[in-house]
Design a protein around this motif. Sequence first.
Motif: not given
Length: 649
Positions: A206-228
């Motif tokens: 796990a890492i903390l990303i400072n800028d949402e534009n830098d979120i790495p892409k990975n076509k092998n994974w689905e993503d889910v966002e939980i409550a902040s």
Amino acid sequence: MQEELRLSSWLPTTNKEVKIRGWEELDVILFSGDAYVDHPTFGPAVIGRLLESFGLKVAIVPQPNVNDNLQDFVKLGKPRLFFGVTGGCMDPMISNYNANKKRRDKDAYTPNGEIGFRPDYASTVYSKILKEKWPDTPVLIGGIEGSLRRVTHYDYWSDQLMPTILETSKADMLVYGMGEQPLREIVRLLERGVPFNSINTVNQTAILINDENDIPKNKNWEDVEIASHETCLKDKKAYASNFKVIEQESNKLAARRIFQKVGNKMLMINPPYPTMTEAEIDASFDLPYTRLPHPKYNKRGPIPAYEMIKTSINIHRGCFGGCSFCTISAHQGKFIASRSKESILREVDKVANMPDFKGYLSDIGGPSANMYQMKGKVQSICDKCVAPSCISPVICSNLDTSHKPLTELYQAVDSHPKVKKSFIGSGIRHDMLVPEFNKNADAKELDDYTEEVMTKHVSGRLKVAPEHTSDPVLKLMRKPSFSYFHKFKERFDKINLKNKLNLQLIPYFISNHPACEVEDMANLAAETKDMGFQLEQVQGFTPTPMTVATVIYYSGYHPYTLQKVNTPKTRKEKDEQHRFFFWYKDENKAWIKNTLNKLGRQDLLDVLLPKKEEKWRKNKPGKTKNTFNDAVPFNQRKNKVKYKKKRKK
């Protein structure tokens, strides 16, 4: 020269020991909240030996002093790759405090059990110091403290929600769960020249990303966002709903990547690795451990945790029980990673040939003693499963619960010429030994295993953990009905009598668990007394991060149903529930009488404190009949009292 050879058998802890090895520079320096014991049960030793096996120069700084000039954090200099940080084998807050938030007077992972060598929130403390001293050197945190605090979590000791430990510690990366697989990939990338801050797609990190534009892409994974994190601070139900996603994704074989906003940053938790193969877990246990504490502790006294496990053998990792109050599956995973019989027997031989071995192995077990080699019969069914437990509310029909490999393993261990006896010190899931519950298993095979344990691997007492007697509480705990404990006791008594063993059955119970009320504890006390038990091994519920029960404790909501659940929280409520464990003590009798009269439970009062007490003795070794109430098992009585909660009008 002899001293130098002796010291070089351990990972170096000082500059002197680094020079003994002829090293000019270190690749990785580990910081740990525990004393350094070079044993496969101690996580920091496992990680150190693993990194060493990659050809890296590794040192460890155990229990660095945080109250002086912080010399321990600079004495070995700066590592070439990164600093590794762990709070130790237990969450430091559990090590430092009891369930009542009082300071413990012993630390099992410190010589002589001395306290004061491990700070509260140790990983955060160590990491922040390292980032201040060496701002350009990456800090990687792991261990159980990192695993359980990887996302917004409730901290019982400060009574508040805390953000991911990556935010509080300022560390660069977190490895959750067992660290061998992700660390292998991290080191491989670093040695190829990939900058540490560019490593962001390794599983189980796990890492903390400072800028949402830098979120790495990975076509092998689905993503889910939980409550902040900020939403969780305002909305307890949103916090509770997060946990269902976190727990399910942690236990899936094809999990989604989890995102959570933390202030103006984005937490990214990559999916876990598949369960370790037999070859992978064997390789970890076959590393060249000395199995001894570092010689630096020779004059300071014994380390209690080491004394307890120095002749124990860990045969697997993981637990598919999924108990609501337990953190094992959150750290080690739901699926079982079992060692080969050959690897286990190699370790047995190593222990048996140690100079001070007396012929007795203290434990052949794991998180649960009797889950060795158990897995899904059809893997494709497991691949799609999202259930947090394989045995609650019933045992999955796809789960192979054969105890035959375990029985054969015990026999192979006992055949070693230097082993006089091997004990089973880990907790045994007694419910899995009851054919009425474990319906897919061979009943004879279950009895064979039970008899093997009772006749050859127990010394006087067999400890099991039914945890409660109330069906609603047990359901929330993800534990089976207490009726199966009755069934197990019948089999226990039968084997006890048949073999003239004189063994005693010791059940463990928890008070103050979510959904448990005073009346439930009265039921527990009455039913266990009725069975002939005078309870001594008891505990109060302690909320620890990353469990269903802790989420309920803080939020008041069950994360899977979002229905409200009551939990005893005040000291008064907790003390009152705990007192029922000790109904036989004179100082509790008047209070119990008044309480049950107020509840209108004369039926329970008549059992716990009868006006004319019959001759009663607690269930003693070898007794197959209870001496209270004519020895008829509670669940077989025709006119038994129904210990059920009265409906509130």
